[in-house]
Structures are given as structure tokens and as C-alpha cells.
Design an enzyme around this catalytic site. Structure first.
Site, PDB file in Angstrom:
ATOM      1  N   LYS A 257       0.628  -1.324  -0.060  1.00 11.59           N
ATOM      2  CA  LYS A 257       0.007  -0.010   0.159  1.00 11.59           C
ATOM      3  C   LYS A 257       0.715   1.174   0.035  1.00 11.59           C
ATOM      4  O   LYS A 257       0.513   2.299  -0.527  1.00 11.59           O
ATOM      5  CB  LYS A 257      -0.908  -0.026   0.977  1.00 11.59           C
ATOM      6  CG  LYS A 257      -0.459   0.007   2.553  1.00 11.59           C
ATOM      7  CD  LYS A 257      -1.594  -0.148   3.719  1.00 11.59           C
ATOM      8  CE  LYS A 257      -0.894  -0.164   4.934  1.00 11.59           C
ATOM      9  NZ  LYS A 257       0.063  -1.149   5.336  1.00 11.59           N
TER      10      LYS A 257
ATOM     11  N   ARG B 173      -5.781   2.801  11.450  1.00 11.89           N
ATOM     12  CA  ARG B 173      -5.156   1.399  11.718  1.00 11.89           C
ATOM     13  C   ARG B 173      -6.225   0.733  12.873  1.00 11.89           C
ATOM     14  O   ARG B 173      -6.129  -0.267  13.178  1.00 11.89           O
ATOM     15  CB  ARG B 173      -3.900   1.242  12.114  1.00 11.89           C
ATOM     16  CG  ARG B 173      -3.036   0.695  11.197  1.00 11.89           C
ATOM     17  CD  ARG B 173      -1.610   0.635  11.800  1.00 11.89           C
ATOM     18  NE  ARG B 173      -0.664  -0.141  11.073  1.00 11.89           N
ATOM     19  CZ  ARG B 173       0.440   0.282  10.120  1.00 11.89           C
ATOM     20  NH1 ARG B 173       0.369   1.704   9.855  1.00 11.89           N
ATOM     21  NH2 ARG B 173       1.114  -0.362   9.618  1.00 11.89           N
TER      22      ARG B 173
ATOM     23  N   ARG C  10      12.119  -7.197   1.863  1.00 16.42           N
ATOM     24  CA  ARG C  10      11.877  -5.804   1.780  1.00 16.42           C
ATOM     25  C   ARG C  10      13.193  -4.860   2.220  1.00 16.42           C
ATOM     26  O   ARG C  10      13.953  -5.316   3.317  1.00 16.42           O
ATOM     27  CB  ARG C  10      10.692  -5.409   2.507  1.00 16.42           C
ATOM     28  CG  ARG C  10      10.092  -4.044   2.279  1.00 16.42           C
ATOM     29  CD  ARG C  10       8.774  -4.048   2.619  1.00 16.42           C
ATOM     30  NE  ARG C  10       8.405  -3.550   4.015  1.00 16.42           N
ATOM     31  CZ  ARG C  10       7.247  -2.926   4.243  1.00 16.42           C
ATOM     32  NH1 ARG C  10       6.193  -2.889   3.219  1.00 16.42           N
ATOM     33  NH2 ARG C  10       6.793  -2.540   5.307  1.00 16.42           N
TER      34      ARG C  10
ATOM     35  N   ARG D 113      14.237  -3.063   8.025  1.00 17.14           N
ATOM     36  CA  ARG D 113      13.941  -2.441   9.201  1.00 17.14           C
ATOM     37  C   ARG D 113      13.739  -3.694  10.253  1.00 17.14           C
ATOM     38  O   ARG D 113      13.310  -4.835  10.173  1.00 17.14           O
ATOM     39  CB  ARG D 113      12.516  -1.740   8.759  1.00 17.14           C
ATOM     40  CG  ARG D 113      12.618  -0.622   8.130  1.00 17.14           C
ATOM     41  CD  ARG D 113      11.336   0.184   7.764  1.00 17.14           C
ATOM     42  NE  ARG D 113      10.216  -0.495   8.129  1.00 17.14           N
ATOM     43  CZ  ARG D 113       8.892  -0.061   7.484  1.00 17.14           C
ATOM     44  NH1 ARG D 113       9.135   0.679   6.359  1.00 17.14           N
ATOM     45  NH2 ARG D 113       7.879  -0.731   8.198  1.00 17.14           N
TER      46      ARG D 113
ATOM     47  N   ARG E  81       2.839  -8.326  13.806  1.00 16.92           N
ATOM     48  CA  ARG E  81       2.295  -7.359  12.934  1.00 16.92           C
ATOM     49  C   ARG E  81       1.097  -7.905  12.296  1.00 16.92           C
ATOM     50  O   ARG E  81       0.007  -7.139  12.252  1.00 16.92           O
ATOM     51  CB  ARG E  81       3.292  -6.610  12.089  1.00 16.92           C
ATOM     52  CG  ARG E  81       4.350  -5.849  12.718  1.00 16.92           C
ATOM     53  CD  ARG E  81       5.399  -5.172  11.735  1.00 16.92           C
ATOM     54  NE  ARG E  81       4.753  -4.084  10.943  1.00 16.92           N
ATOM     55  CZ  ARG E  81       5.361  -3.725  10.127  1.00 16.92           C
ATOM     56  NH1 ARG E  81       6.514  -4.205   9.340  1.00 16.92           N
ATOM     57  NH2 ARG E  81       4.822  -2.604   9.329  1.00 16.92           N
TER      58      ARG E  81
END
Ligand code: AMP
Length: 214
Positions: A13, A88, A127, A160, A171
């Protein structure tokens, strides 16, 4: 045009939000980026946010909502904005609805970028992020020109802390528990649109454009 991007962490997103912002000349507002900038600058907000973020938890609603409400009232948001990573939780969504109502406004669309969990876990390990300018890459699907170096600013790319496998699982759990209910929330408001996030990113963007230009 006022848009919300919904989707699990790693659904893409953020990538789509950046493209939308560019194509429609509206600001891209990423709460994750705002928190990371505050962590980098060692602000009070950054110190508070970091403990939650490193554990894969959400930053408390009060801290997050104030920040976003300030941001969307800035001058550059007068023609709209694309929210990435906010809301969220249901209380955040309610706070946003209320703040816009006070200005006689509403959001135009909430776009859900849909990707199954097993697919997400595979993606997140690859990522890479630039902690300096916020650009994101993927070792397979969006590699930087030079391995490990940000194309945009030349800084080193990192995995990260919150993209590490154990944090990703947490998460995703938090996403299903607290964020997924927003899909029904925006469906009830009649502004939910879903796109398949498993196809190449250009194809995801084309589906979003179709929605925005319908
Ligand atoms: P993101 O870059 O959007 O994946 O966000 C990274 C982390 O920042 C999340 O895992 C949360 O800890 C925190 N965060 C970002 N946006 C929010 C939000 N709207 N509410 C609470 N926490 C957030």
C-alpha cells in the site's frame, strides 16, 4: 481527492500510495514514515513510538490521531491527500470521520490492497528500506540499481527492525485483530474498494486508477 489505503503490512500500500500521490499531485501521508522521522531525530514522539514499533505493536491512538489531524489541516492538503497506514484501528477511523465532518467533508475512497498472509511473510523478508529518505525496495521485485544503496539519496539500505520475521508475525496478528475491522467500517460507509495486491505493482496501480477515474 481524499483516499485511505488499507491492507496488511507489506501488501504494497505504501508503494501504491506514493504513485497515487505523484499521479494526482496530492500529499502522501504515511504515519509510519512520520514516526520513523521522529525516531531518527530523537524527538519525544519518536522515543515513545519506538518501543511500540520495535515490538510490532501499534502506537497508541491518542499520539497517532493528533499527529494526523494536524497534518491533514496543513495548506498542502487542501486538494486532498492519500493516507497510508492510518487509520489502523476503529477509534482512529472514528476520529478521522469526526474531524472531517467538522469541516463538512468526507473521505472519497478506502482502497484495500488485498494480499494473503503467506504471501506477505515471503515479501517482507526481502524488503529493504532507506532510513534516510523513506524509499523502499525489494531484493527481487524492486531492486535498487546498486545493491544495498538507495537510488534516491545514496544511503545504505537496511531490513527494518519491524520487518524481521518474528515482528512480521506479530504485525500480522495485530493487523487481523485491530485493522481488518476497518474493511467492514468503510464498506458500511459505501466507500470501500478492493484491489488484488498479488499482481505486479503496475497492474495494481492500473486497477486503482480505474477506480479513481470511474
Ligand atoms: P508502517 O510503516 O505503516 O508499516 O508502520 C510501521 C509501524 O509504525 C507500525 O507497525 C506501528 O507500530 C506504527 N504505526 C504506523 N501507523 C500507525 C497507526 N496509524 N497507528 C498506530 N501505529 C502506527
Amino acid at each position: 481527492m481524499k483516499l485511505i489505503m488499507l491492507g496488511a503490512p507489506g501488501a504494497g500500500k505504501g508503494t501504491q500510495a506514493k504513485q497515487i500521490a505523484k499521479a494526482y499531485a496530492i500529499p502522501h501521508i504515511s504515519t509510519g514514515d512520520i514516526f520513523r522521522a521522529n525516531i531518527k531525530n530523537n524527538t519525544e514522539l519518536g522515543k515513545k513510538a519506538k518501543t511500540y514499533m520495535d515490538a510490532g505493536q501499534l502506537v497508541p491512538d491518542e499520539l497517532t490521531c493528533d499527529l494526523v489531524m494536524d497534518r491533514i489541516h496543513q495548506e498542502d492538503c487542501s486538494n486532498g491527500f492519500v493516507l497510508d497506514g492510518f487509520p489502523r484501528t476503529i477509534p482512529q477511523a472514528q476520529a478521522l470521520t469526526k474531524a472531517l465532518e467538522a469541516d463538512g467533508e468526507t473521505m472519497d475512497y478506502a482502497i484495500d490492497v488485498d494480499v494473503p498472509d503467506d504471501n506477505i511473510v515471503k515479501r517482507m523478508g526481502g524488503r529493504r528500506a532507506c532510513l534516510n529518505c523513506g524509499a523502499t525496495y525489494h531484493v527481487v521485485s524492486i531492486p535498487p540499481k546498486k545493491e544495498g544503496i538507495c537510488d534516491a539519496c545514496g544511503s545504505e539500505l537496511v531490513l527494518r527492525d519491524d520487518d524481521k520475521p518474528e515482528t512480521v508475525q506479530e504485525r500480522l496478528r495485530v493487523y487481523h485483530e485491530q485493522t481488518q475491522p476497518l474493511i467492514s467500517y468503510y464498506e458500511e460507509q459505501g466507500i470501500l474498494r478492493s484491489v488484488d495486491g498479488t499482481v505486479p505493482m503496475e497492474a495494481v496501480f492500473a486497477s486503482i486508477q480505474k477506480i479513481l477515474e470511474a
